[in-house]
Design a protein around this motif. Sequence first.
Motif, PDB file in Angstrom:
ATOM      1  N   LEU A 143       0.823  -1.203   0.000  1.00  0.00           N
ATOM      2  CA  LEU A 143       0.000   0.000   0.000  1.00  0.00           C
ATOM      3  C   LEU A 143       0.858   1.255   0.000  1.00  0.00           C
ATOM      4  N   SER A 144       1.909   1.247   0.789  1.00  0.00           N
ATOM      5  CA  SER A 144       2.791   2.403   0.836  1.00  0.00           C
ATOM      6  C   SER A 144       3.435   2.664  -0.521  1.00  0.00           C
ATOM      7  N   ASP A 145       3.802   1.606  -1.224  1.00  0.00           N
ATOM      8  CA  ASP A 145       4.392   1.765  -2.554  1.00  0.00           C
ATOM      9  C   ASP A 145       3.379   2.359  -3.535  1.00  0.00           C
ATOM     10  N   ALA A 146       2.103   1.970  -3.403  1.00  0.00           N
ATOM     11  CA  ALA A 146       1.063   2.525  -4.277  1.00  0.00           C
ATOM     12  C   ALA A 146       0.770   3.978  -3.928  1.00  0.00           C
ATOM     13  N   ASN A 147       0.958   4.351  -2.651  1.00  0.00           N
ATOM     14  CA  ASN A 147       0.923   5.734  -2.185  1.00  0.00           C
ATOM     15  C   ASN A 147      -0.442   6.417  -2.332  1.00  0.00           C
ATOM     16  N   PRO A 148      -1.502   5.869  -1.731  1.00  0.00           N
ATOM     17  CA  PRO A 148      -2.762   6.619  -1.665  1.00  0.00           C
ATOM     18  C   PRO A 148      -2.635   7.769  -0.670  1.00  0.00           C
ATOM     19  N   ASP A 149      -3.559   8.714  -0.738  1.00  0.00           N
ATOM     20  CA  ASP A 149      -3.544   9.831   0.202  1.00  0.00           C
ATOM     21  C   ASP A 149      -4.161   9.444   1.540  1.00  0.00           C
ATOM     22  N   ILE A 150      -5.166   8.571   1.504  1.00  0.00           N
ATOM     23  CA  ILE A 150      -5.937   8.231   2.694  1.00  0.00           C
ATOM     24  C   ILE A 150      -5.993   6.712   2.845  1.00  0.00           C
ATOM     25  N   TYR A 151      -5.676   6.226   4.043  1.00  0.00           N
ATOM     26  CA  TYR A 151      -5.779   4.811   4.367  1.00  0.00           C
ATOM     27  C   TYR A 151      -6.979   4.578   5.277  1.00  0.00           C
ATOM     28  N   ILE A 152      -7.875   3.686   4.884  1.00  0.00           N
ATOM     29  CA  ILE A 152      -8.922   3.222   5.786  1.00  0.00           C
ATOM     30  C   ILE A 152      -8.339   2.072   6.599  1.00  0.00           C
ATOM     31  N   ILE A 153      -8.410   2.179   7.914  1.00  0.00           N
ATOM     32  CA  ILE A 153      -7.879   1.126   8.778  1.00  0.00           C
ATOM     33  C   ILE A 153      -9.028   0.545   9.607  1.00  0.00           C
ATOM     34  N   GLY A 154      -9.081  -0.779   9.675  1.00  0.00           N
ATOM     35  CA  GLY A 154     -10.198  -1.431  10.333  1.00  0.00           C
ATOM     36  C   GLY A 154      -9.783  -2.422  11.383  1.00  0.00           C
ATOM     37  N   HIS A 155     -10.456  -3.565  11.402  1.00  0.00           N
ATOM     38  CA  HIS A 155     -10.247  -4.560  12.453  1.00  0.00           C
ATOM     39  C   HIS A 155      -8.852  -5.174  12.393  1.00  0.00           C
ATOM     40  N   SER A 156      -8.424  -5.619  11.215  1.00  0.00           N
ATOM     41  CA  SER A 156      -7.148  -6.330  11.120  1.00  0.00           C
ATOM     42  C   SER A 156      -5.949  -5.414  11.265  1.00  0.00           C
ATOM     43  N   GLY A 157      -6.129  -4.120  10.988  1.00  0.00           N
ATOM     44  CA  GLY A 157      -5.007  -3.193  11.071  1.00  0.00           C
ATOM     45  C   GLY A 157      -4.961  -2.370  12.334  1.00  0.00           C
TER      46      GLY A 157
END
Length: 237
Positions: free
Chosen positions: A188-202
């Motif tokens: 995900l970091s390599d793809a570099n989105p502006d916003i990360y949705i973080i849920g149960h597993s993260g």
Amino acid sequence: MSRQIQLSPSLMTMNLDKFKEEIIFLNDKVNSYHIDIMDGHFVPNITLSPWFIEQVRKISDVPMSAHLMVTNPTFWVEQLINVKCDWICMPAEVVNGVAFRLIDQIHDAGLKAGMVLNPETSVDALAPYLDILDKVTIMTVDPGFAGQRFLTEMLDKITQLRQLREEKGYHYEIEMDGSTNKKHWKLLSDANPDIYIIGHSGLFGLTDDIASSWNQMVAEYEEETGFQFDNGVYKHN
């Protein structure tokens, strides 16, 4: 090198028996809250509502972003405008014939409009109105339930959207949603989105305590990506 990214916890996956405790802890750490609204038709699940947004607002002034998974976006957009939800993000698959009207309606209310692309839907589906969107959300899992299989090939859409934004001067932010955790932080970091949705597993499911879970999430991100967490700014080691 530094990178500014945004974190948006998915409140569908929080521990509802610790609702107030977890919201208060996160209020000064995150950029927004992600509110999944499902009608049981677009996806076979029912979650959250505009009423839930009103309850969160009693203990938080963090901006809220609604992710609609519904077959009748017109009805839900009106409800979310009424509660002044900061971001209203609609499923691209059901807005044909009403997309411009709904985007204008959201903007006229002083709010931000987004579209969500499910895995089977291409970025090309947004071409008619990409220039007036404030956010595009890329689903990296099948929608509707937490814990779905991560779809690596969806990361190409993030790259495509970033290239289009740079080439065309578009202003939308790029968000990813689905299986944001230690196993996928580097991809995900390599793809570099502006916003990360973080849920149960993260985040919410890492430990029984939100502070411990947050610290573990930060440590895992730093370990997997080589970026150091510092109040929302991620600096390369």
